[in-house]
Scaffold this motif. Structure first.
Motif, PDB file in Angstrom:
ATOM      1  N   ILE A 238       0.834  -1.205   0.000  1.00 25.00           N
ATOM      2  CA  ILE A 238       0.000   0.000   0.000  1.00 25.00           C
ATOM      3  C   ILE A 238       0.867   1.252   0.000  1.00 25.00           C
ATOM      4  O   ILE A 238       0.606   2.211  -0.737  1.00 25.00           O
ATOM      5  CB  ILE A 238      -0.933  -0.008   1.231  1.00 25.00           C
ATOM      6  CG1 ILE A 238      -1.935  -1.159   1.129  1.00 25.00           C
ATOM      7  CG2 ILE A 238      -1.671   1.319   1.362  1.00 25.00           C
ATOM      8  CD1 ILE A 238      -2.673  -1.432   2.414  1.00 25.00           C
ATOM      9  N   TYR A 239       1.912   1.230   0.825  1.00 23.40           N
ATOM     10  CA  TYR A 239       2.830   2.372   0.885  1.00 23.40           C
ATOM     11  C   TYR A 239       3.483   2.622  -0.468  1.00 23.40           C
ATOM     12  O   TYR A 239       3.584   3.766  -0.939  1.00 23.40           O
ATOM     13  CB  TYR A 239       3.886   2.110   1.959  1.00 23.40           C
ATOM     14  CG  TYR A 239       5.051   3.073   1.930  1.00 23.40           C
ATOM     15  CD1 TYR A 239       4.930   4.353   2.453  1.00 23.40           C
ATOM     16  CD2 TYR A 239       6.275   2.695   1.363  1.00 23.40           C
ATOM     17  CE1 TYR A 239       5.996   5.239   2.413  1.00 23.40           C
ATOM     18  CE2 TYR A 239       7.343   3.573   1.324  1.00 23.40           C
ATOM     19  CZ  TYR A 239       7.203   4.847   1.860  1.00 23.40           C
ATOM     20  OH  TYR A 239       8.258   5.713   1.815  1.00 23.40           O
ATOM     21  N   VAL A 240       3.919   1.548  -1.122  1.00 23.06           N
ATOM     22  CA  VAL A 240       4.576   1.674  -2.424  1.00 23.06           C
ATOM     23  C   VAL A 240       3.596   2.225  -3.462  1.00 23.06           C
ATOM     24  O   VAL A 240       3.933   3.148  -4.220  1.00 23.06           O
ATOM     25  CB  VAL A 240       5.130   0.304  -2.873  1.00 23.06           C
ATOM     26  CG1 VAL A 240       5.578   0.359  -4.332  1.00 23.06           C
ATOM     27  CG2 VAL A 240       6.296  -0.106  -1.983  1.00 23.06           C
ATOM     28  N   LEU A 241       2.390   1.685  -3.495  1.00 24.15           N
ATOM     29  CA  LEU A 241       1.409   2.144  -4.485  1.00 24.15           C
ATOM     30  C   LEU A 241       1.048   3.610  -4.279  1.00 24.15           C
ATOM     31  O   LEU A 241       0.815   4.344  -5.241  1.00 24.15           O
ATOM     32  CB  LEU A 241       0.142   1.294  -4.388  1.00 24.15           C
ATOM     33  CG  LEU A 241       0.221  -0.144  -4.905  1.00 24.15           C
ATOM     34  CD1 LEU A 241      -1.096  -0.865  -4.645  1.00 24.15           C
ATOM     35  CD2 LEU A 241       0.568  -0.184  -6.385  1.00 24.15           C
ATOM     36  N   ALA A 242       1.000   4.038  -3.008  1.00 27.71           N
ATOM     37  CA  ALA A 242       0.531   5.391  -2.711  1.00 27.71           C
ATOM     38  C   ALA A 242       1.620   6.446  -2.799  1.00 27.71           C
ATOM     39  O   ALA A 242       1.312   7.628  -2.955  1.00 27.71           O
ATOM     40  CB  ALA A 242      -0.085   5.423  -1.307  1.00 27.71           C
ATOM     41  N   THR A 243       2.890   6.041  -2.715  1.00 28.93           N
ATOM     42  CA  THR A 243       3.959   7.048  -2.648  1.00 28.93           C
ATOM     43  C   THR A 243       5.070   6.853  -3.667  1.00 28.93           C
ATOM     44  O   THR A 243       5.687   7.834  -4.084  1.00 28.93           O
ATOM     45  CB  THR A 243       4.603   7.050  -1.247  1.00 28.93           C
ATOM     46  OG1 THR A 243       5.196   5.765  -0.987  1.00 28.93           O
ATOM     47  CG2 THR A 243       3.571   7.339  -0.170  1.00 28.93           C
ATOM     48  N   ALA A 244       5.350   5.616  -4.033  1.00 29.63           N
ATOM     49  CA  ALA A 244       6.532   5.370  -4.860  1.00 29.63           C
ATOM     50  C   ALA A 244       6.196   4.755  -6.217  1.00 29.63           C
ATOM     51  O   ALA A 244       7.098   4.328  -6.937  1.00 29.63           O
ATOM     52  CB  ALA A 244       7.510   4.453  -4.116  1.00 29.63           C
ATOM     53  N   GLY A 245       4.929   4.687  -6.552  1.00 26.34           N
ATOM     54  CA  GLY A 245       4.544   4.095  -7.822  1.00 26.34           C
ATOM     55  C   GLY A 245       4.844   5.015  -8.991  1.00 26.34           C
ATOM     56  O   GLY A 245       5.073   6.219  -8.829  1.00 26.34           O
ATOM     57  N   THR A 246       4.826   4.459 -10.170  1.00 26.93           N
ATOM     58  CA  THR A 246       5.098   5.256 -11.367  1.00 26.93           C
ATOM     59  C   THR A 246       3.874   6.069 -11.794  1.00 26.93           C
ATOM     60  O   THR A 246       4.014   7.154 -12.333  1.00 26.93           O
ATOM     61  CB  THR A 246       5.537   4.331 -12.516  1.00 26.93           C
ATOM     62  OG1 THR A 246       4.529   3.324 -12.711  1.00 26.93           O
ATOM     63  CG2 THR A 246       6.857   3.662 -12.182  1.00 26.93           C
ATOM     64  N   ARG A 247       2.686   5.526 -11.553  1.00 25.61           N
ATOM     65  CA  ARG A 247       1.447   6.227 -11.914  1.00 25.61           C
ATOM     66  C   ARG A 247       0.476   6.128 -10.746  1.00 25.61           C
ATOM     67  O   ARG A 247      -0.420   5.270 -10.731  1.00 25.61           O
ATOM     68  CB  ARG A 247       0.861   5.620 -13.195  1.00 25.61           C
ATOM     69  CG  ARG A 247       1.644   5.983 -14.447  1.00 25.61           C
ATOM     70  CD  ARG A 247       1.162   5.213 -15.657  1.00 25.61           C
ATOM     71  NE  ARG A 247       1.682   3.856 -15.687  1.00 25.61           N
ATOM     72  CZ  ARG A 247       1.406   2.979 -16.644  1.00 25.61           C
ATOM     73  NH1 ARG A 247       0.613   3.320 -17.644  1.00 25.61           N
ATOM     74  NH2 ARG A 247       1.921   1.766 -16.613  1.00 25.61           N
ATOM     75  N   ILE A 248       0.683   6.996  -9.776  1.00 26.59           N
ATOM     76  CA  ILE A 248      -0.041   6.891  -8.511  1.00 26.59           C
ATOM     77  C   ILE A 248      -1.539   7.073  -8.701  1.00 26.59           C
ATOM     78  O   ILE A 248      -2.349   6.320  -8.149  1.00 26.59           O
ATOM     79  CB  ILE A 248       0.512   7.925  -7.502  1.00 26.59           C
ATOM     80  CG1 ILE A 248       1.956   7.575  -7.142  1.00 26.59           C
ATOM     81  CG2 ILE A 248      -0.359   7.973  -6.242  1.00 26.59           C
ATOM     82  CD1 ILE A 248       2.623   8.566  -6.224  1.00 26.59           C
ATOM     83  N   GLU A 249      -1.939   8.069  -9.497  1.00 28.03           N
ATOM     84  CA  GLU A 249      -3.364   8.332  -9.672  1.00 28.03           C
ATOM     85  C   GLU A 249      -4.064   7.182 -10.393  1.00 28.03           C
ATOM     86  O   GLU A 249      -5.203   6.846 -10.081  1.00 28.03           O
ATOM     87  CB  GLU A 249      -3.571   9.645 -10.441  1.00 28.03           C
ATOM     88  CG  GLU A 249      -3.175  10.890  -9.670  1.00 28.03           C
ATOM     89  CD  GLU A 249      -3.968  11.045  -8.383  1.00 28.03           C
ATOM     90  OE1 GLU A 249      -5.164  10.665  -8.376  1.00 28.03           O
ATOM     91  OE2 GLU A 249      -3.405  11.528  -7.386  1.00 28.03           O
TER      92      GLU A 249
END
Length: 286
Positions: A238-249
């Motif tokens: 969850i942390y990765v998806l919300a802060t460190a992902g390439t396309r967060i939105e």
């Protein structure tokens, strides 16, 4: 007049307490509803049984679910025996005095330490000093140490709640102290001990900082084959998806879907513990 004032104070206190309960229930219900509303569309069979793909913008969370289960169960296997044994010693064997008060104060202080401190301890001691590496074992040990003070405190209170007459009657019949504790005291205290374990399960499953340093991988589609493998975990995912992902939105539905799965997983594990506790209470009544 004095009696009317007492009734007024009683009603005011009851009203304030009722409002506090309603505020807590409504807040919790609102949070769960918001998570469900934004996450249920992403949750399907493919989401639950497939690994992430396309830079974690598609696919599912199966490796993270499995990793969270491994870490949570491992933490309980570490913390529950140690916590119960520590509580039995402090309550039944230790001579009450200044040293025991200092130990209890230390346990209470450990319960309030931020989880990131435990994560750094796990990194420095388990991963680096003992050279275990970043793996399931390091993460489970770190989470076990994290929830250990909670289990010790709950176990102590549960043991103290067992009437002293139970111990005295058993000892008067010539039963040894250990036999009294294992056959009389612990079975009667076990429902209370499991209550503390339920709190520990919820905390262990939802922590991010400790596993970030000791066990969690940014991404791996490979399922762990031993306790010395790294794993994905739902909180860190969850942390990765919300802060460190390439396309967060674009991954926002996946974020809420993962949160919904984590909440359901924690509630499911807690429900199993509650059922076990209820059965133990029924046996104790009979």
């Amino acid at each position: 007049m004095n009696l009317k004032w007492r009734y007024l104070k009683q009603n005011l206190f009851l009203g304030a307490a009722t409002l506090c309960v309603l505020a807590i229930v409504l807040s919790l219900g609102g949070i769960l509803y918001y998570i469900f509303l934004n996450g249920f569309q992403a949750v399907n069979w493919e989401f639950l049984t497939s690994p992430p793909r396309d830079s974690m913008t598609k696919g599912g969370v199966f490796p993270a679910i499995l990793g969270t289960l491994y870490l949570t169960v491992g933490a309980i296997l570490v913390a529950l025996p140690l916590g119960i044994a520590s509580a039995v010693y402090l309550t039944e064997y230790a001579r009450q005095g200044k040293m025991i008060r200092i130990i209890r104060l230390g346990v209470n202080c450990l319960a309030g330490i931020p989880s990131v401190v435990f994560g750094l301890f796990g990194l420095g001691f388990l991963v680096v000093f003992l050279e275990i590496g970043s793996c399931i074992l390091s993460g489970a040990l770190t989470l076990g140490i994290l929830i250990l003070p909670t289990i010790i405190g709950a176990s102590e209170e549960a043991l103290k709640a067992v009437p002293q007459t139970f111990r005295e009657a058993s000892l008067a019949l010539g039963v040894s102290k250990w036999r009294t504790i294992s056959s009389i005291v612990l079975p009667n205290a076990m429902p209370g001990i499991l209550t503390g374990s339920i709190l520990g399960i919820g905390r262990a499953a939802g922590e991010t900082a400790p596993i970030m340093f000791t066990a969690a991988a940014f991404f791996t589609a490979k399922l762990p084959s031993s306790i010395f493998d790294e794993v994905m975990a739902l909180p860190y995912h969850i942390y990765v998806l919300a802060t460190a992902g390439t396309r967060i939105e674009e991954t926002r539905p996946l974020q809420f879907g993962t949160v919904l799965v984590l909440v359901a997983l924690v509630l499911g594990i807690d429900l199993i513990a509650i059922v076990i506790r209820s059965r133990m209470r029924k046996r104790k009544r009979w």
